[in-house]
Scaffold this active site. Sequence first.
Site, mmCIF file in Angstrom:
data_model
loop_
_atom_site.group_PDB
_atom_site.id
_atom_site.type_symbol
_atom_site.label_atom_id
_atom_site.label_comp_id
_atom_site.label_asym_id
_atom_site.label_seq_id
_atom_site.Cartn_x
_atom_site.Cartn_y
_atom_site.Cartn_z
ATOM 1 N N GLU A 194 -51.185 -134.589 86.783
ATOM 2 C CA GLU A 194 -52.269 -135.335 86.136
ATOM 3 C C GLU A 194 -52.580 -134.724 84.778
ATOM 4 O O GLU A 194 -52.503 -135.384 83.760
ATOM 5 C CB GLU A 194 -53.522 -135.338 87.036
ATOM 6 C CG GLU A 194 -54.669 -136.115 86.385
ATOM 7 C CD GLU A 194 -55.893 -136.272 87.259
ATOM 8 O OE1 GLU A 194 -55.812 -135.996 88.460
ATOM 9 O OE2 GLU A 194 -56.948 -136.681 86.724
ATOM 10 N N GLU B 24 -56.250 -140.800 98.836
ATOM 11 C CA GLU B 24 -56.865 -139.512 99.164
ATOM 12 C C GLU B 24 -57.665 -139.453 100.466
ATOM 13 O O GLU B 24 -57.644 -138.419 101.138
ATOM 14 C CB GLU B 24 -57.781 -139.078 98.010
ATOM 15 C CG GLU B 24 -57.031 -138.772 96.741
ATOM 16 C CD GLU B 24 -57.966 -138.602 95.572
ATOM 17 O OE1 GLU B 24 -58.582 -139.601 95.144
ATOM 18 O OE2 GLU B 24 -58.102 -137.476 95.086
ATOM 19 N N ARG C 260 -66.588 -133.643 92.438
ATOM 20 C CA ARG C 260 -66.267 -134.314 93.697
ATOM 21 C C ARG C 260 -66.694 -133.453 94.889
ATOM 22 O O ARG C 260 -67.112 -133.977 95.913
ATOM 23 C CB ARG C 260 -64.778 -134.676 93.766
ATOM 24 C CG ARG C 260 -64.439 -135.629 94.890
ATOM 25 C CD ARG C 260 -63.077 -136.287 94.739
ATOM 26 N NE ARG C 260 -63.086 -137.426 93.840
ATOM 27 C CZ ARG C 260 -63.498 -138.654 94.171
ATOM 28 N NH1 ARG C 260 -63.936 -138.900 95.382
ATOM 29 N NH2 ARG C 260 -63.490 -139.625 93.294
#
Lengths: 151, 753
Positions: B227, B707, B305
């Site tokens: 990423e 995920e 997160r």
Amino acid sequence: MTISLKVNGKPIKVACNPGDVLTDVLRNAGFVEVKKGCGTGNCGICTVLLDGVPVPSCSLIAGRADGHEITTIRGVEAEAKEFADFLVAEGADQCGFCSPGFTLNVLAMKKELKSPSVDEIKHYMAGNLCRCTGYEGQLRAVVKYLEAQHE
Amino acid sequence: MKNIAESALNVRGQTQYIDDLPEPAGCLQAAVRLSDSAHGRIIAIKTDKALALDPSVQVITGKDVPGVNQIGFNKPDEPLLPEHEWEYWGQPVALVLAKNRETARAAAKLVEIEGEELPVVTDPREAARNSDFILPSRTIQCGDTEEAFKHCAYVIEGRVESGGQEHVYLETQGAMAEVREGGKVFVISSTQGPSGVQRAIAQSLGLPMNMVEVEARRLGGAFGGKEDQAATWASLAALGAWISKKPVKLYLNRHEDMRATGKRHPYSSDFKIGAAQDGTILAFEADYYQNSGSTCDLSPAILARTVLHATGAYKIPNVRVTGYMCKTNLPSFTAFRGFGAPQAFFVIESAIDALSQASGIPVVEIQKKNLYREGDSTYFGMEMERVRAHEAFDRLLEKTQWHSLQAEISDFNHKSRTVKKGAAIIPVCFGISFTKLPMNQAGALVHVYVDGSVLVSTGAIEMGQQVSRKIATVVSETLGVPLENIRVERTTTLTVANTVPTAASTGSDLNGMAARIACLEIKKRLAGKAGELLGASPEVVRFENGMIFKNDEKTELSWKDLIVKANEARIDLSAHGFYATPDLFYDMKAERGKPFAYHVYGAAAVVATVDTMRGTYDLESVSIVHDIGHSLDISVDRGQIEGALAQGLGWSLLEDLRFGTDGKPMSDTLSTYKVPDISFMPRTMDIEFLPEIENPATPFNSKAVGEPPLQYGIAGYFAILNALRAANPAGKTFYSIPLTPEKAAGFLDGAEV
């Protein structure tokens, strides 16, 4: 040094250094369908058939393959295509990087074992790592593929 | 019907990954000189011996970077090649080019780094004690935990450790770069985020972004590892090409990749949980010490997160959670499927386990009592809609016949001495959207050619999740054109600009919506023309399976004919679609808002057996009930759940990422770092999908799938813990993953692990 190989039925001569491993020699000769995963013989990505027997080509000194027959995934086009359809149907194609080595090992198993049980399949395939599928889809694909061969 | 052509090519070894592509004439091979200690000051980088090896050798260091020697965008702390200091063991310090890879690698070994060793910190708590943080900490608070704890029947505190995780994408990091006519830089990168790579290259070469083109083809796996961190390798290849004026390829081998690149963040956390007599959780506090590694990278988004998933699938009225980004001398930890959520889930589930141990209330009872319900607000003020926590959990209890299973296990354990059994459940509630709000956008470019075939370009990178197949399905259903007429092209910065990485499970949601919007625009234009040809108003024209319908009746007019006529009438057959997830907001000061478009729900049960003599274990079964919405491709989604589960189980049980206290990587090959193989996986795996449900944020009510299922692996830890407890009721519980057989044996021996 120069070694003679028969790759997918075609004789070739390749120049290499004494320490070169078969994966690199094959890839340098244009057989890029042979992928390299770990370089330590742990992942099975680089599997080719040496006289019909699956070997991790990253852990085989190329000189030892001198005079032998090598089969890559491109040498088993029709069977690979057939097995590919089973993998895709089970959601087990995913990134595809491990598929050539995995498929060659499945084809070798098909020749070696008659009607293998799930445990035998797992034992045979334990050297082929896959990071995408969690193996479950691969296992379903192998079982269904082998069943289809008997029909 | 499936668009399987590309997939079949993969299996047959015909897909070209970075290292398989034909090289441009004169292409040089690159290698990197990695640092061989964890922290030091650079005094000099000596290149004489390397240069003497072969006339083709060139050595490039940080001072040769023509633009800004910086590729960190969340914080400028990441030089492409360091000029003053190296900060972890395995950091690229010099780039070496040569005529072939062997020579480049041999020369890289001969580059000498003369430096002064500096102190090494690897423990996040030590960094925290030194106040060495990447960025300030982040706290979310709701209610009054201190007051609430006073009224709790049970208050339990504990500590939780979770290890890092190596991605083991089977295709290692790499890129090929060349400088083309007019000084334009063209790079093919194995990346999840071509626009980020483009920006890093432009900045480091001192070019505007319109002089840099980045293309990403199918990746051989990524899982978050490509990423942000693909930018390093692509920028180095581009730097090599810029300086040498020749094409350059850089492709890491496994050993280099495992040393040099970031992995999942290890966390060390403290919790305090308080509950009423009946098991209702009244208050929860946690401090998360995130081991961020040497640079910022994506750590703040990952920590976000974590603190946004602190209470797992549970409604807790009083919450205070704080996350710390601790700077250490380890590779910069980065995105990995789950992105900070698995660490948070493990903490809350550990806290519930500890509560159960203290109160005697079974874990499953505590879990069930506290699950989110429709209309609940989270501790950050997001109102929960279409909540399916109970639906999934209850179905799983029913499906596994949980209560009789518990009785069977206890009976088994009573009779069996050397093998003990355990089971555990984990409920999952996972928020979908990038936690960094501006990233929730996507673009798509759709062309219809005059023969009626359709070409789609989006920012979605194909890395095995079959996002191309899903987008093709969306386009096919939107345009009413058979799947075989649709081709989804690889991503390049030429066709779609400023794309966000394909990450956060949002690839098909965001890019699928953008493609759908582009298709709707083209369809609107075509409906006008079709109406004209059929003598009907555009509203009654419908497209289906390559034919045009009028008032639900099939006409003679086909899609192909319509396209020819529309082209003759000079109607634009191309459109760009843009999608930004609506209604997202977040107030960072107040720590309140709606950071997620929706949630994915589910629950998993794992049954395991432990060999009480050896500490080895077997995963007997896993049962999953999962909220998949309306699946765009059921076999793909099943494959995603199975794959995520394997990675979750690997992280929870097997994958032991180790560094020495001097920062030396101890698990940097696949012979020293064990990932699940086929025999590790549960003997039976049963996945059931919840019925379809409305989900307006995505194409055709689908749901993100990448995920959320990774969290299911955590149930493996608790199943084995329970089996271990059956063997040694006096064993000292530790909440530390991975729960390797080594640690299990320690538990059986009564050791503090």
